[in-house]
Design a protein around this motif. Sequence first.
Motif, PDB file in Angstrom:
ATOM      1  N   ASN A 162      13.230  -8.961   1.138  1.00 41.20           N
ATOM      2  CA  ASN A 162      14.386  -9.861   0.879  1.00 41.20           C
ATOM      3  C   ASN A 162      14.510 -10.811   2.158  1.00 41.20           C
ATOM      4  O   ASN A 162      15.024 -11.994   1.903  1.00 41.20           O
ATOM      5  CB  ASN A 162      15.877  -9.029   0.967  1.00 41.20           C
ATOM      6  CG  ASN A 162      15.898  -8.272  -0.337  1.00 41.20           C
ATOM      7  OD1 ASN A 162      15.263  -8.500  -1.539  1.00 41.20           O
ATOM      8  ND2 ASN A 162      16.514  -7.034  -0.452  1.00 41.20           N
ATOM      9  N   MET A 163      14.100 -10.665   3.138  1.00 43.44           N
ATOM     10  CA  MET A 163      14.319 -11.420   4.539  1.00 43.44           C
ATOM     11  C   MET A 163      13.323 -12.508   4.344  1.00 43.44           C
ATOM     12  O   MET A 163      13.625 -13.624   4.500  1.00 43.44           O
ATOM     13  CB  MET A 163      14.009 -10.527   5.736  1.00 43.44           C
ATOM     14  CG  MET A 163      14.935  -9.699   6.012  1.00 43.44           C
ATOM     15  SD  MET A 163      14.624  -8.316   7.383  1.00 43.44           S
ATOM     16  CE  MET A 163      14.270  -9.152   8.699  1.00 43.44           C
ATOM     17  N   ARG A 164      12.041 -12.073   3.860  1.00 42.98           N
ATOM     18  CA  ARG A 164      11.108 -13.249   3.547  1.00 42.98           C
ATOM     19  C   ARG A 164      11.510 -14.340   2.613  1.00 42.98           C
ATOM     20  O   ARG A 164      11.334 -15.289   2.669  1.00 42.98           O
ATOM     21  CB  ARG A 164       9.820 -12.575   2.996  1.00 42.98           C
ATOM     22  CG  ARG A 164       8.905 -11.787   4.257  1.00 42.98           C
ATOM     23  CD  ARG A 164       7.617 -11.459   3.696  1.00 42.98           C
ATOM     24  NE  ARG A 164       7.650 -10.845   2.319  1.00 42.98           N
ATOM     25  CZ  ARG A 164       7.433  -9.796   2.540  1.00 42.98           C
ATOM     26  NH1 ARG A 164       7.283  -8.830   3.303  1.00 42.98           N
ATOM     27  NH2 ARG A 164       7.295  -9.115   1.121  1.00 42.98           N
ATOM     28  N   ASP A 165      12.027 -13.437   1.397  1.00 39.37           N
ATOM     29  CA  ASP A 165      12.641 -14.377   0.134  1.00 39.37           C
ATOM     30  C   ASP A 165      13.795 -15.236   0.578  1.00 39.37           C
ATOM     31  O   ASP A 165      13.786 -16.410   0.063  1.00 39.37           O
ATOM     32  CB  ASP A 165      13.095 -13.452  -0.900  1.00 39.37           C
ATOM     33  CG  ASP A 165      12.018 -12.796  -1.407  1.00 39.37           C
ATOM     34  OD1 ASP A 165      10.994 -12.913  -1.451  1.00 39.37           O
ATOM     35  OD2 ASP A 165      12.270 -11.689  -2.259  1.00 39.37           O
ATOM     36  N   SER A 166      14.586 -15.078   1.538  1.00 39.07           N
ATOM     37  CA  SER A 166      15.566 -15.750   1.881  1.00 39.07           C
ATOM     38  C   SER A 166      15.320 -16.653   3.188  1.00 39.07           C
ATOM     39  O   SER A 166      16.060 -17.548   3.483  1.00 39.07           O
ATOM     40  CB  SER A 166      16.844 -14.891   2.510  1.00 39.07           C
ATOM     41  OG  SER A 166      16.682 -14.255   3.578  1.00 39.07           O
ATOM     42  N   GLY A 167      14.060 -16.488   3.699  1.00 44.38           N
ATOM     43  CA  GLY A 167      13.799 -17.462   4.782  1.00 44.38           C
ATOM     44  C   GLY A 167      14.252 -17.184   6.047  1.00 44.38           C
ATOM     45  O   GLY A 167      13.990 -17.711   6.949  1.00 44.38           O
ATOM     46  N   SER A 168      14.707 -15.741   6.141  1.00 43.29           N
ATOM     47  CA  SER A 168      15.043 -15.253   7.413  1.00 43.29           C
ATOM     48  C   SER A 168      14.111 -14.988   8.452  1.00 43.29           C
ATOM     49  O   SER A 168      14.322 -15.078   9.740  1.00 43.29           O
ATOM     50  CB  SER A 168      15.920 -13.853   7.335  1.00 43.29           C
ATOM     51  OG  SER A 168      17.006 -14.079   6.129  1.00 43.29           O
ATOM     52  N   ILE A 169      12.873 -14.679   7.925  1.00 47.56           N
ATOM     53  CA  ILE A 169      11.721 -14.216   8.671  1.00 47.56           C
ATOM     54  C   ILE A 169      10.619 -15.292   8.318  1.00 47.56           C
ATOM     55  O   ILE A 169      10.387 -15.220   7.263  1.00 47.56           O
ATOM     56  CB  ILE A 169      11.679 -12.924   9.161  1.00 47.56           C
ATOM     57  CG1 ILE A 169      10.545 -12.623  10.179  1.00 47.56           C
ATOM     58  CG2 ILE A 169      11.137 -12.351   7.586  1.00 47.56           C
ATOM     59  CD1 ILE A 169      10.630 -11.227  10.534  1.00 47.56           C
ATOM     60  N   LYS A 170       9.898 -15.653   9.041  1.00 45.53           N
ATOM     61  CA  LYS A 170       8.546 -16.433   8.953  1.00 45.53           C
ATOM     62  C   LYS A 170       7.426 -15.488   8.703  1.00 45.53           C
ATOM     63  O   LYS A 170       7.511 -14.437   9.246  1.00 45.53           O
ATOM     64  CB  LYS A 170       8.205 -17.412  10.176  1.00 45.53           C
ATOM     65  CG  LYS A 170       9.180 -18.662  10.384  1.00 45.53           C
ATOM     66  CD  LYS A 170       8.760 -19.643  11.577  1.00 45.53           C
ATOM     67  CE  LYS A 170       9.633 -20.731  11.798  1.00 45.53           C
ATOM     68  NZ  LYS A 170       9.135 -21.293  12.681  1.00 45.53           N
TER      69      LYS A 170
END
Length: 94
Positions: A61-69
């Motif tokens: 989810n963090m990847r999908d939202s762009g929260s983490i590279k």
Amino acid sequence: MSKTVLVVDEHLFDKLMGKIDKLTEKVESIGLSSNDGFKDKWYVTDEVCKILNVSRRTLQNMRDSGSIKFTKIGKKIYYKASDVEAFLENRSCQ
């Protein structure tokens, strides 16, 4: 296990050693120290999950939202250590 002994002509041996020396020089000349892009440590998904104390699904989810590279190569996902550290710093400021 038996060992095989090869007899090689001195000229051919010297030629082979010369090629090995040239390859060694080339490998040393393109060493990672000259490429700043690879000096950073890279983590895989399970390592980042442990560092951030999150599940694989949460990390997705963090990847999908762009929260983490991240970087994807084939089916494997990698995270640069400096990006994980930046994520942690940003989260602690909120």
